[in-house]
Motif scaffolding. Sequence first.
Motif, PDB file in Angstrom:
ATOM      1  N   GLU A  23     -19.296  -5.231  27.101  1.00  0.00           N
ATOM      2  CA  GLU A  23     -18.990  -6.641  26.843  1.00  0.00           C
ATOM      3  C   GLU A  23     -19.125  -7.521  28.082  1.00  0.00           C
ATOM      4  OE1 GLU A  23     -15.308  -7.445  24.896  1.00  0.00           O
ATOM      5  OE2 GLU A  23     -15.506  -5.712  23.578  1.00  0.00           O
ATOM      6  N   MET A  24     -19.318  -6.912  29.245  1.00  0.00           N
ATOM      7  CA  MET A  24     -19.353  -7.704  30.483  1.00  0.00           C
ATOM      8  C   MET A  24     -20.748  -8.277  30.699  1.00  0.00           C
ATOM      9  SD  MET A  24     -17.872  -9.199  32.838  1.00  0.00           S
ATOM     10  CE  MET A  24     -16.215  -8.607  33.029  1.00  0.00           C
ATOM     11  N   THR A  25     -20.904  -9.501  30.229  1.00  0.00           N
ATOM     12  CA  THR A  25     -22.152 -10.240  30.385  1.00  0.00           C
ATOM     13  C   THR A  25     -21.932 -11.375  31.380  1.00  0.00           C
ATOM     14  OG1 THR A  25     -21.580 -11.748  28.596  1.00  0.00           O
ATOM     15  CG2 THR A  25     -22.826  -9.742  27.997  1.00  0.00           C
ATOM     16  N   ASN A  26     -23.020 -12.036  31.739  1.00  0.00           N
ATOM     17  CA  ASN A  26     -22.921 -13.161  32.663  1.00  0.00           C
ATOM     18  C   ASN A  26     -22.060 -14.277  32.066  1.00  0.00           C
ATOM     19  OD1 ASN A  26     -23.321 -14.723  34.938  1.00  0.00           O
ATOM     20  ND2 ASN A  26     -25.526 -14.870  34.716  1.00  0.00           N
ATOM     21  N   MET A  27     -22.176 -14.506  30.760  1.00  0.00           N
ATOM     22  CA  MET A  27     -21.371 -15.557  30.129  1.00  0.00           C
ATOM     23  C   MET A  27     -19.879 -15.255  30.266  1.00  0.00           C
ATOM     24  SD  MET A  27     -21.053 -16.865  26.181  1.00  0.00           S
ATOM     25  CE  MET A  27     -22.513 -17.855  26.016  1.00  0.00           C
ATOM     26  N   LYS A  28     -19.495 -14.031  29.977  1.00  0.00           N
ATOM     27  CA  LYS A  28     -18.081 -13.668  30.085  1.00  0.00           C
ATOM     28  C   LYS A  28     -17.618 -13.773  31.532  1.00  0.00           C
ATOM     29  CE  LYS A  28     -14.707 -10.145  28.955  1.00  0.00           C
ATOM     30  NZ  LYS A  28     -14.374  -9.056  28.033  1.00  0.00           N
ATOM     31  N   CYS A  62     -20.096 -21.074  37.337  1.00  0.00           N
ATOM     32  CA  CYS A  62     -20.215 -21.094  38.796  1.00  0.00           C
ATOM     33  C   CYS A  62     -21.695 -20.815  39.083  1.00  0.00           C
ATOM     34  CB  CYS A  62     -19.314 -20.019  39.402  1.00  0.00           C
ATOM     35  SG  CYS A  62     -19.470 -19.869  41.181  1.00  0.00           S
ATOM     36  N   PRO A  63     -22.477 -21.846  39.427  1.00  0.00           N
ATOM     37  CA  PRO A  63     -23.931 -21.679  39.550  1.00  0.00           C
ATOM     38  C   PRO A  63     -24.377 -20.538  40.466  1.00  0.00           C
ATOM     39  CG  PRO A  63     -23.391 -23.994  39.591  1.00  0.00           C
ATOM     40  CD  PRO A  63     -22.090 -23.249  39.658  1.00  0.00           C
ATOM     41  N   ARG A  64     -23.694 -20.338  41.575  1.00  0.00           N
ATOM     42  CA  ARG A  64     -24.103 -19.268  42.496  1.00  0.00           C
ATOM     43  C   ARG A  64     -23.959 -17.897  41.839  1.00  0.00           C
ATOM     44  NH1 ARG A  64     -21.043 -16.989  47.381  1.00  0.00           N
ATOM     45  NH2 ARG A  64     -22.597 -15.596  48.269  1.00  0.00           N
ATOM     46  N   ALA A  65     -22.841 -17.660  41.182  1.00  0.00           N
ATOM     47  CA  ALA A  65     -22.635 -16.370  40.510  1.00  0.00           C
ATOM     48  C   ALA A  65     -23.578 -16.236  39.314  1.00  0.00           C
ATOM     49  CB  ALA A  65     -21.177 -16.240  40.070  1.00  0.00           C
ATOM     50  N   TYR A  66     -23.780 -17.332  38.587  1.00  0.00           N
ATOM     51  CA  TYR A  66     -24.691 -17.283  37.439  1.00  0.00           C
ATOM     52  C   TYR A  66     -26.100 -16.903  37.895  1.00  0.00           C
ATOM     53  CZ  TYR A  66     -27.278 -18.397  33.279  1.00  0.00           C
ATOM     54  OH  TYR A  66     -28.107 -18.288  32.192  1.00  0.00           O
ATOM     55  N   SER A  67     -26.561 -17.553  38.954  1.00  0.00           N
ATOM     56  CA  SER A  67     -27.898 -17.290  39.475  1.00  0.00           C
ATOM     57  C   SER A  67     -28.026 -15.834  39.935  1.00  0.00           C
ATOM     58  CB  SER A  67     -28.191 -18.248  40.628  1.00  0.00           C
ATOM     59  OG  SER A  67     -29.433 -17.972  41.193  1.00  0.00           O
ATOM     60  N   PHE A  68     -26.992 -15.323  40.585  1.00  0.00           N
ATOM     61  CA  PHE A  68     -27.017 -13.951  41.086  1.00  0.00           C
ATOM     62  C   PHE A  68     -27.202 -12.937  39.958  1.00  0.00           C
ATOM     63  CE2 PHE A  68     -25.132 -10.015  42.683  1.00  0.00           C
ATOM     64  CZ  PHE A  68     -25.742  -9.907  43.927  1.00  0.00           C
ATOM     65  N   TYR A  69     -26.588 -13.203  38.804  1.00  0.00           N
ATOM     66  CA  TYR A  69     -26.657 -12.274  37.665  1.00  0.00           C
ATOM     67  C   TYR A  69     -27.603 -12.744  36.555  1.00  0.00           C
ATOM     68  CZ  TYR A  69     -22.782  -9.787  39.778  1.00  0.00           C
ATOM     69  OH  TYR A  69     -21.998  -9.058  40.645  1.00  0.00           O
ATOM     70  N   SER A  70     -28.373 -13.785  36.801  1.00  0.00           N
ATOM     71  CA  SER A  70     -29.196 -14.386  35.742  1.00  0.00           C
ATOM     72  C   SER A  70     -30.270 -13.448  35.204  1.00  0.00           C
ATOM     73  CB  SER A  70     -29.832 -15.684  36.225  1.00  0.00           C
ATOM     74  OG  SER A  70     -30.735 -15.423  37.275  1.00  0.00           O
ATOM     75  N   GLU A  75     -27.303  -9.319  28.759  1.00  0.00           N
ATOM     76  CA  GLU A  75     -27.122  -7.867  28.822  1.00  0.00           C
ATOM     77  C   GLU A  75     -25.895  -7.504  29.654  1.00  0.00           C
ATOM     78  OE1 GLU A  75     -30.692  -6.196  30.437  1.00  0.00           O
ATOM     79  OE2 GLU A  75     -31.962  -7.244  28.989  1.00  0.00           O
ATOM     80  N   GLN A  76     -25.492  -6.260  29.510  1.00  0.00           N
ATOM     81  CA  GLN A  76     -24.381  -5.725  30.289  1.00  0.00           C
ATOM     82  C   GLN A  76     -24.714  -5.790  31.785  1.00  0.00           C
ATOM     83  OE1 GLN A  76     -23.264  -1.789  29.020  1.00  0.00           O
ATOM     84  NE2 GLN A  76     -22.847  -1.155  31.109  1.00  0.00           N
ATOM     85  N   LEU A  77     -23.749  -6.225  32.579  1.00  0.00           N
ATOM     86  CA  LEU A  77     -23.947  -6.308  34.023  1.00  0.00           C
ATOM     87  C   LEU A  77     -23.730  -4.933  34.654  1.00  0.00           C
ATOM     88  CD1 LEU A  77     -22.061  -9.658  34.715  1.00  0.00           C
ATOM     89  CD2 LEU A  77     -24.512  -9.305  34.364  1.00  0.00           C
ATOM     90  N   PRO A  78     -24.521  -4.576  35.673  1.00  0.00           N
ATOM     91  CA  PRO A  78     -24.368  -3.255  36.302  1.00  0.00           C
ATOM     92  C   PRO A  78     -23.120  -3.193  37.170  1.00  0.00           C
ATOM     93  CG  PRO A  78     -25.989  -4.552  37.488  1.00  0.00           C
ATOM     94  CD  PRO A  78     -25.587  -5.366  36.274  1.00  0.00           C
ATOM     95  N   ILE A  79     -22.576  -1.998  37.287  1.00  0.00           N
ATOM     96  CA  ILE A  79     -21.382  -1.835  38.117  1.00  0.00           C
ATOM     97  C   ILE A  79     -21.764  -1.906  39.598  1.00  0.00           C
ATOM     98  CG2 ILE A  79     -21.475   0.692  38.142  1.00  0.00           C
ATOM     99  CD1 ILE A  79     -18.330   0.574  38.020  1.00  0.00           C
TER     100      ILE A  79
END
Length: 195
Positions: A23-28, A62-70, A75-79
């Motif tokens: 469930e851990m996506t960039n949106m969440k 938060c644009p910086r964090a969004y861009s980093f994980y864009s 999709e699920q974010l990597p650990i």
Amino acid sequence: MLDCLNAARYFIVKAYDDGMEAEMTNMKLQKLLYYAQSLHLALYDQPLFDEQIQAWRYGPVCPRAYSFYSKFEAEQLPIPKKDFLSTIPDEKIELLEETWDYFGGYHAFRLSNMTHCEFPWQKARKGLRSDARSTEPILRKDMKALGEQKLDEIERQHPAYESVISAVLEDAFTSPSSNLICKGEVGDWIKSLLD
């Protein structure tokens, strides 16, 4: 002050630790950063991280964090590696933990819908259509006010809240007080102010 990416990494690690990594996506992640910033502002009257949060179409970002994980889109974010944890002070860990405990169980779309109903995002959007783009910053004073509301909600939902409040009220009504106002004292006090 914390780096917003370290706050983001903390939430991703928590999702993996709690078996919620799918469930851990960039949106969440964006909504968790927003609520963590709001709670920190309410508790300490200063930001958790320096980066701005903007009122995007699907809620606060938060644009910086969004861009980093864009690159991961929805999709699920990597650990991440956990070596960053040693750089986060204990009081920040406690705040991130509280944020996760209260908001981490919600799906990204639920969190997005929650933020759409709250005044900081709505105010920053200034009446734009729901599908309109915006990079308008959400004011920190508005996030602080929201954080104060959320802290009150968190407190009221604590399992011990009712029993503690009941005990305080019972004590207030049944304990004799030496600070009772005697007859005529209020009038005398008001008269002394006017003299």
